[in-house]
Structure formats: C-alpha cells, structure tokens
Design an enzyme around this catalytic site. Structure first.
Site, PDB file in Angstrom:
ATOM      1  N   HIS A  78       1.141  29.880  29.487  1.00 55.79           N
ATOM      2  CA  HIS A  78       1.335  28.445  29.709  1.00 55.79           C
ATOM      3  C   HIS A  78       1.857  27.952  31.166  1.00 55.79           C
ATOM      4  O   HIS A  78       2.357  28.651  31.775  1.00 55.79           O
ATOM      5  CB  HIS A  78       2.146  27.764  28.543  1.00 55.79           C
ATOM      6  CG  HIS A  78       1.642  27.862  27.318  1.00 55.79           C
ATOM      7  ND1 HIS A  78       2.411  27.288  26.109  1.00 55.79           N
ATOM      8  CD2 HIS A  78       0.355  28.387  26.709  1.00 55.79           C
ATOM      9  CE1 HIS A  78       1.689  27.496  25.068  1.00 55.79           C
ATOM     10  NE2 HIS A  78       0.479  28.234  25.446  1.00 55.79           N
ATOM     11  N   GLU A  80       4.175  25.938  32.044  1.00 52.38           N
ATOM     12  CA  GLU A  80       5.603  26.019  32.153  1.00 52.38           C
ATOM     13  C   GLU A  80       5.922  27.519  32.119  1.00 52.38           C
ATOM     14  O   GLU A  80       6.942  27.581  33.074  1.00 52.38           O
ATOM     15  CB  GLU A  80       6.142  25.423  30.697  1.00 52.38           C
ATOM     16  CG  GLU A  80       5.711  24.095  30.525  1.00 52.38           C
ATOM     17  CD  GLU A  80       4.809  24.238  29.465  1.00 52.38           C
ATOM     18  OE1 GLU A  80       4.593  22.813  28.882  1.00 52.38           O
ATOM     19  OE2 GLU A  80       3.759  24.824  29.626  1.00 52.38           O
ATOM     20  N   CYS A 106       5.304  23.265  24.227  1.00 53.58           N
ATOM     21  CA  CYS A 106       5.166  23.860  22.997  1.00 53.58           C
ATOM     22  C   CYS A 106       6.758  24.475  22.793  1.00 53.58           C
ATOM     23  O   CYS A 106       7.484  24.569  23.627  1.00 53.58           O
ATOM     24  CB  CYS A 106       4.356  25.128  22.896  1.00 53.58           C
ATOM     25  SG  CYS A 106       4.673  26.497  23.784  1.00 53.58           S
ATOM     26  N   CYS A 109       7.602  27.690  25.236  1.00 54.98           N
ATOM     27  CA  CYS A 109       8.028  27.149  26.457  1.00 54.98           C
ATOM     28  C   CYS A 109       9.456  26.510  26.384  1.00 54.98           C
ATOM     29  O   CYS A 109      10.098  26.506  27.277  1.00 54.98           O
ATOM     30  CB  CYS A 109       6.861  26.479  26.962  1.00 54.98           C
ATOM     31  SG  CYS A 109       5.414  27.028  27.311  1.00 54.98           S
TER      32      CYS A 109
END
Length: 150
Positions: A78, A80, A106, A109
C-alpha cells in the site's frame, strides 16, 4: 491568485503521487510531512524489481478477492506502507508527522502509522475506504483523522 492551504498543497502531492501507482484496481498515493516539509512519499505497487501487475496480472482478481478483504493476498504494498519504508530506507524519522493520502488507510496501514508515531492522517473524503477496524484502532490513540474535501 489564491495560494493553497498546507492541507490542499500536500493532498495535491498525494494525488500526483498516486499517478505512479502500478496497481490495476486502485491508484493510491501517500506523502508524509512534518513541520510543513515533505519527508517521504509512496504509492501502491509491487516491491522493487518485481514485474508489475500489468505484466503478470492481478493476483486478487485471479483469486476473486473482494476489495477490503484478505490484504495479504496481493503482490503489492500500500502507498502508506511504501511511504514508511522509503523514510526508513533513507533514515528519516516520521514521528510526529502527518500522512496525506488520497484514500483512507486500511487497518493494516493504520497499525503501521500508529507505531510510526504519526499524529495526523488526512485523506480524501471522497475515498472513505470502509474498514471499521481503522476507526476502532484510532479511537484508542490521539491521532487526528481528517476527511479532506478535494
């Protein structure tokens, strides 16, 4: 001439960063900032040196994994996560910083952002990613979660 606010400025950077994404399903970008200085950026995609999903196909699509479920069943990272990793690679502390992301993080993260000592998460209100665990985790922290209208 209207000068953008700091939040506008850094959210625009996150949106531009998302354009580098190699994900076939969702383009996400994140930037980490402290004291109005850019510390790190990241977008979602596969690890360095691996073939992009455009070349080999999307594992999640092949396995019919719905959005928001089974995050581990993906070849990519992801945005992040990549922004935190890039900061680590270059020895930059993100403690006390703000992450700007064009999608709400999410829960995976969010856990990483909590441990990285991020103090503020700003995301595009139009992309309020549904993960109830994110709110539950943040409820036990002092992290400010900001829905930002682009």
């Amino acid at each position: 001439m209207k000068r953008p606010s700091w939040d506008e400025y850094f959210m625009e950077m996150a949106v531009v960063t998302a354009k580098r994404s190699t994900c076939l399903r969702r383009q996400v970008g994140a930037v980490i900032v402290r004291d109005n200085r850019l510390l790190s950026s990241g977008y979602n995609g596969v690890p360095k040196g691996l073939p992009h999903c455009a070349e080999v196909g999307c594992l999640r699509e092949q396995m019919n994994v719905p959005s928001g479920e089974r995050h581990e069943l993906c070849r990519g990272l992801h945005a992040e996560q990549n922004s935190l990793i890039q900061a680590a690679v270059f020895g930059v502390s993100v403690a006390g910083g703000t992450v700007y992301c064009n999608t709400k993080p999410c829960s995976i993260c969010t856990k990483m952002l909590i441990n990285a000592e991020i103090k503020r998460i700003v995301f595009d209100a139009a992309n309020d990613y549904s993960d109830p665990l994110t709110e539950e985790l943040l409820r036990h922290t002092n992290i400010e979660l900001v829905k930002f209208k682009i």
